[in-house]
Design an enzyme around this catalytic site. Structure first.
Site, PDB file in Angstrom:
ATOM      1  N   LYS A   1       0.827  -1.221   0.000  1.00 47.78           N
ATOM      2  CA  LYS A   1       0.000   0.000   0.000  1.00 47.78           C
ATOM      3  C   LYS A   1       0.858   1.267   0.000  1.00 47.78           C
ATOM      4  CE  LYS A   1      -1.092  -0.538   4.886  1.00 47.78           C
ATOM      5  NZ  LYS A   1       0.108   0.056   5.447  1.00 47.78           N
TER       6      LYS A   1
ATOM      7  N   ARG B   1      12.294  -7.229   3.523  1.00 49.83           N
ATOM      8  CA  ARG B   1      12.191  -5.850   3.036  1.00 49.83           C
ATOM      9  C   ARG B   1      13.343  -4.976   3.531  1.00 49.83           C
ATOM     10  NH1 ARG B   1       6.591  -2.804   4.021  1.00 49.83           N
ATOM     11  NH2 ARG B   1       6.939  -3.334   6.205  1.00 49.83           N
TER      12      ARG B   1
ATOM     13  N   ARG C   1      13.766  -2.093   8.787  1.00 48.18           N
ATOM     14  CA  ARG C   1      12.971  -1.569   9.898  1.00 48.18           C
ATOM     15  C   ARG C   1      13.044  -2.502  11.097  1.00 48.18           C
ATOM     16  NH1 ARG C   1       7.214   0.089   7.506  1.00 48.18           N
ATOM     17  NH2 ARG C   1       6.643  -0.844   9.482  1.00 48.18           N
TER      18      ARG C   1
ATOM     19  N   ARG D   1       1.753  -7.809  14.274  1.00 49.01           N
ATOM     20  CA  ARG D   1       1.127  -6.770  13.435  1.00 49.01           C
ATOM     21  C   ARG D   1       0.049  -7.366  12.538  1.00 49.01           C
ATOM     22  NH1 ARG D   1       6.353  -4.894  10.698  1.00 49.01           N
ATOM     23  NH2 ARG D   1       5.191  -3.235   9.681  1.00 49.01           N
TER      24      ARG D   1
END
Ligand code: AMP
Length: 202
Positions: free
Chosen positions: A13, A119, A152, A163
């Protein structure tokens, strides 16, 4: 146009919001980025929630968001990415703004986990890579601007499972509240963008 992009972590997103915001000439507002960029006395408090995959308290989140929405560039619309994350936040948002369209980008939990764990993001230009499926040409270096790629703190398996759980329990109910349009997020990036633009009737 005032738009919401909703999807589980790793759904793309943020990537799509960036592309579509450039096409439409409206800002992309990621609440995750806003929180990670916070400074001063709030920073330590905010970081303590983010690091373990918990939501930042609604009141604190709303304060940070309202500051951003009050800037001039939001007058013609915006894409919100990462807010609202629960029904209480959706109700608050309804009080301050009327949203035109909500896009839900759908991927499986298994795909979300793999995407987040591999990621890495450029600390300079924000370009995203996946070290397994879309690695940079040189490890740790951005192809576009030579910036340093960083991972991250919350993109680890333990925080991700938390999450994803929060997404299903707290965030998904807002999709019924807004009558969102679903887009398949497990396609090539440009195909997802095409589907979003079609859903927005652009
Ligand atoms: P994201 O970059 O959207 O995955 O957000 C990273 C982290 O920021 C989340 O795991 C939360 O800790 C926090 N965060 C982002 N948006 C919100 C929100 N709307 N409400 C509360 N916490 C948020």
């Amino acid at each position: 146009m005032k738009l919401l992009f909703v999807g589980v972590q790793g759904s793309g997103k943020g990537t799509q919001a960036k592309i579509v915001s450039e096409k439409l000439g409206i800002p992309h507002i990621s609440t995750g980025d806003l929180l990670r960029g916070a400074f001063g006395e709030l920073k330590n408090e905010i970081d303590s929630y983010i690091a373990v995959g918990k939501l930042v308290p609604d009141e604190l989140m709303l304060r940070v968001l309202q500051d951003r929405l009050s800037l001039n560039d939001c007058v013609g619309g915006f894409i919100l990415d990462g807010y609202p994350r629960n029904m209480a936040q959706a109700k608050k948002l309804d009080e301050i703004i009327s949203i035109d369209k909500v896009i839900e980008i759908v991927i499986s939990d298994e795909e979300a986990l793999v995407r987040a764990i591999y990621r890495v993001t450029c600390s300079k230009c924000g370009e995203g890579y996946n070290t397994k499926t879309n690695p940079p040409k040189r490890a740790g270096v951005c192809d576009k601007c030579n910036g340093v790629l960083t991972k991250r703190a919350d993109d680890n398996e333990q925080a991700m499972l938390k999450r994803i759980g929060i997404y299903h329990k707290e965030t998904e109910p807002i999709l019924l509240h807004y009558k969102s349009v679903k887009v398949n997020g497990e396609q090539k990036i440009d195909r997802v963008t095409e589907d979003i633009l079609r859903a927005l009737e652009i």
